[in-house]
Scaffold this active site. Structure first.
Site, PDB file in Angstrom:
ATOM      1  CG  LEU A 105      85.551 113.853 -18.778  1.00  0.00           C
ATOM      2  CD1 LEU A 105      85.658 113.813 -20.281  1.00  0.00           C
ATOM      3  CD2 LEU A 105      86.519 114.889 -18.247  1.00  0.00           C
ATOM      4  CE  LYS A 162      85.036 105.290 -17.192  1.00  0.00           C
ATOM      5  NZ  LYS A 162      84.840 106.656 -17.571  1.00  0.00           N
ATOM      6  CB  CYS A 171      84.961 105.632 -23.317  1.00  0.00           C
ATOM      7  SG  CYS A 171      86.116 106.988 -23.230  1.00  0.00           S
TER       8      CYS A 171
END
Ligand code: UGA
Length: 435
Positions: free
Chosen positions: A157, A210, A267
């Site tokens: 997300l 990821k 991130c």
């Protein structure tokens, strides 16, 4: 079915709210008592569009927020969504993962349930098997794959679209051993996200997926930023047209080609550094990712150079920074490039005035009285020697001559190329547009 979620940051609280609003019996857990109290009073500790509405909807159904892990006792599914902050050498800190896992282990020791534990936190390859699984087995006295399941389930997300992305992910990754728990995990998630592709793999592949995803996004941004710097040196060239054109090639894709001051946030910068660190330790020199990171760093230097070239000496000059959040529609300033620029300008003894529609209070906690804060764009620009637009807030695209007229020197540096008025009475420098 009862679901527990441990760690109520962006990922955890969005998931908690979405699952509760869908009618699941949900308990959201965070060790921060104050945060739990706030959430129970509908006060969300950060801004995220639609989160409050979704949370309130969840509270009308079956949602509990608590700091007490005992509520996990009768959970069939537990999500771990705690943070993995960065150490100074780029490695990730596992302390929150370890604490959460220990507590979960202690609870499932005395539980009659055989829960599936989903690890959503971003962790480097090996953590699920070598750390999380071992701690869970040690503290529960139970065997992974037999008495509980462990599934790596990374999250994709984006802040500002967290609720939509939680409801409608583009993919679901499930990493782990092919046990009955994996079958159940797949069944649960395909029911939750009908039609969404589910990739089943092992833990370590799920973990690297990821990092691959985030470092590829960072790569696209650094690529277009390098192109942007090249365009800036070609009279008349425009990086946005380049991005639109190459974006139409389906092999390239149009997203994440918006040139700017570099990627920030909690991130992308952290994940690129973490995978570089992991890669070096594995004996693979991260040549490519080093370049991605270097370009991101160089954007800050480029912007400073432009400011210095246009303003001359910046000592004691009033420089206005428009935009503090790492992207529009959030109050999040973590690893925001804007803050890095401010730090550099302060080192050069410039006088900084800042504006942001949402992130002023968060910025105040960092710079205190070292800079001036304004709630109006007009006041922020008054008597300014130079203005730099750092975040693409829509209000900045509407800046008109009447707002610029009170500037001492009408110099506008637009790192996002959002000023659309071609009749602006100022020295206008846009990153990625050649003069
Ligand atoms: C990022 C990823 O996009 C998510 O998929 C991922 O789940 C998330 O990290 C995470 O790991 O938790 P986020 O941190 O919300 O999401 O931010 P992005 O929307 O990716 O933006 C990151 C930075 O890149 C921002 O500073 C933004 O301004 C910049 N950016 C983005 C550009 O400069 N150009 C672009 O074209 C896109």
């Amino acid at each position: 079915m009862k679901i527990g979620i441990v760690g109520l940051g962006f990922v955890g609280l969005s998931l908690t709210s979405v699952l509760a609003s869908k009618g699941y019996d949900v308990v959201g857990i965070d060790t921060d008592k104050e945060k739990c109290k706030k959430i129970n009073d509908f006060k969300i500790p950060f801004f995220e569009p639609d989160l409050e509405k979704t949370l309130k909807n969840g509270f009308r159904k079956k949602l509990t927020i608590t700091d007490n892990f005992i509520s996990l006792k009768d959970c069939d599914i537990i999500f771990i969504t705690v943070g993995t902050p960065q150490k100074s050498n780029g490695e990730i800190q596992l302390s929150m993962i370890k604490n959460a896992t220990q507590e979960i282990g202690k609870i499932i020791k005395n539980s009659k349930k055989t829960p599936i534990i989903f690890l959503k936190s971003t962790v480097i390859p090996g953590v699920a098997q070598n750390t999380v699984s071992r701690i869970l087995e040690k503290f529960s006295g139970k065997k992974a794959g037999r008495e509980f399941g462990l599934v790596s389930n990374p999250e994709f997300l984006q802040e500002t679209t967290a609720i939509r992305d939680t409801k409608f992910p583009h993919v679901v990754i499930l990493g782990g051993n092919r046990t009955k728990f994996m079958d159940k995990a797949k069944k649960f998630l395909s029911k939750l996200h009908p039609g969404v592709p589910i990739i089943v793999t092992n833990h370590q592949t799920a973990e690297i997926i990821k990092y691959a995803n985030n470092s590829f996004l960072a790569t696209k941004i650094s690529f277009i930023n390098q192109l942007s710097n090249i365009c800036q040196n070609i009279p008349g060239a425009n990086v946005d047209d380049v991005a639109s054109a190459i974006g139409l090639d389906p092999r390239i894709g149009k997203l994440f080609l918006n040139a700017g001051p570099g990627y920030g946030g909690s991130c992308l910068p952290k994940d690129v550094k973490a995978i570089m660190n992991f890669s070096s330790k594995a004996g693979v020199s991260p040549t490519f990712l080093s370049a991605v990171e270097k370009i991101n760093q160089q954007q800050i230097e480029n912007i400073l150079k432009i400011i210095k070239n246009t303003c001359g000496s910046i000592k004691n000059k009033k420089i206005t920074v428009l935009g503090l959040a790492f992207k529009p529609h959030t109050d999040d300033i973590r690893d925001s490039i804007s803050l890095k620029i401010i730090k550099e300008l302060l080192k050069n003894q410039a006088k900084i005035t800042v504006h942001d529609p949402m992130a002023i209070e968060n910025t105040r906690t960092k710079f205190k009285d070292k800079i001036t804060y304004e709630n109006s764009i007009s006041l922020a620009l008054k008597d300014s020697n130079c203005c730099i637009i750092m975040t693409a807030w829509p209000e900045y695209s509407k800046i008109q001559n009447k707002i610029l007229k009170n500037m001492k020197n009408k110099i506008v540096i637009d790192s996002r190329r959002i000023l659309k008025n071609s009749k602006l009475d100022c020295t206008y420098i846009a990153l990625g547009i050649g003069k």
